[in-house]
Write a protein that holds these residues in place. Structure first.
Motif, PDB file in Angstrom:
ATOM      1  N   TYR A  55       0.818  -1.212   0.000  1.00  0.00           N
ATOM      2  CA  TYR A  55       0.000   0.000   0.000  1.00  0.00           C
ATOM      3  C   TYR A  55       0.854   1.267   0.000  1.00  0.00           C
ATOM      4  O   TYR A  55       0.548   2.226  -0.716  1.00  0.00           O
ATOM      5  CB  TYR A  55      -0.925  -0.031   1.219  1.00  0.00           C
ATOM      6  N   ILE A  56       1.933   1.276   0.807  1.00  0.00           N
ATOM      7  CA  ILE A  56       2.730   2.506   0.933  1.00  0.00           C
ATOM      8  C   ILE A  56       4.081   2.434   0.203  1.00  0.00           C
ATOM      9  O   ILE A  56       4.786   3.422   0.146  1.00  0.00           O
ATOM     10  CB  ILE A  56       2.953   2.903   2.407  1.00  0.00           C
ATOM     11  N   HIS A  57       4.420   1.252  -0.325  1.00  0.00           N
ATOM     12  CA  HIS A  57       5.632   1.076  -1.140  1.00  0.00           C
ATOM     13  C   HIS A  57       6.928   1.431  -0.404  1.00  0.00           C
ATOM     14  O   HIS A  57       7.858   1.968  -0.997  1.00  0.00           O
ATOM     15  CB  HIS A  57       5.542   1.874  -2.442  1.00  0.00           C
ATOM     16  N   SER A  58       6.951   1.117   0.892  1.00  0.00           N
ATOM     17  CA  SER A  58       8.165   1.393   1.664  1.00  0.00           C
ATOM     18  C   SER A  58       8.363   0.308   2.720  1.00  0.00           C
ATOM     19  O   SER A  58       7.522   0.166   3.621  1.00  0.00           O
ATOM     20  CB  SER A  58       8.063   2.760   2.342  1.00  0.00           C
ATOM     21  N   GLU A  59       9.458  -0.398   2.605  1.00  0.00           N
ATOM     22  CA  GLU A  59       9.783  -1.435   3.590  1.00  0.00           C
ATOM     23  C   GLU A  59       9.992  -0.813   4.971  1.00  0.00           C
ATOM     24  O   GLU A  59       9.487  -1.312   5.973  1.00  0.00           O
ATOM     25  CB  GLU A  59      11.045  -2.195   3.155  1.00  0.00           C
ATOM     26  N   GLU A  60      10.722   0.277   5.013  1.00  0.00           N
ATOM     27  CA  GLU A  60      11.029   0.933   6.287  1.00  0.00           C
ATOM     28  C   GLU A  60       9.761   1.410   6.990  1.00  0.00           C
ATOM     29  O   GLU A  60       9.567   1.166   8.187  1.00  0.00           O
ATOM     30  CB  GLU A  60      11.979   2.106   6.044  1.00  0.00           C
TER      31      GLU A  60
END
Length: 143
Positions: A55-60
């Motif tokens: 959904y947010i395209h960020s692993e971190e």
């Protein structure tokens, strides 16, 4: 009271899904306030991370969201015993049967989900987020 929160309720909150967000928010708010002990399964944690990352395209950021969530709710491990019990369960959805069996072993009081029909045949009480919130508010009123 100890309640197992289904992945869909967590995702309704994290993704601001309408029209479900307000009820999901109310459940998590009650957990933050210490009105009940909320928990999720280890499998739910993995699913929540995966869905959040998509959904947010960020692993971190996905890990940060999961870390914050785990400061609010407890994590329940699923065992091989839970899996074997789920295999012979009357609950038709295998993943939900696993959640129920994990909840039984961990002595939870209820499961909170939007998908109550998927939990038909559960020996654990199943409530929608709105039903759960009303239940907690009614118990507080009695005190």
């Amino acid at each position: 009271m100890t309640a197992l929160i289904d992945t869909c309720v967590i995702m309704d909150f994290l993704q601001n899904r309408q029209p479900f967000f307000d009820d999901a928010y109310a459940v998590l708010r009650l957990a933050i306030m210490g009105e009940f002990d909320g928990c999720i399964t280890a499998k739910s944690a993995a699913d929540i991370h995966y869905l959040t990352r998509r959904y947010i395209h960020s692993e971190e950021e996905s890990r940060a969201h999961l870390n914050k969530l785990l400061s609010i709710v407890m994590l329940l491990d699923t065992t091989s015993e839970d899996i074997f019990h789920a295999l012979t369960s009357d609950v038709s959805d295998f993943e939900d049967a696993i959640m129920i069996e994990t909840g039984i072993r961990c002595k939870i009081d209820c499961i909170i989900t939007r998908n109550t029909k998927d939990f038909k045949g559960s020996s654990v009480r199943v409530l929608t987020p709105a039903e759960f919130t009303k239940t907690i508010e009614a118990e507080d009123f009695k005190d």
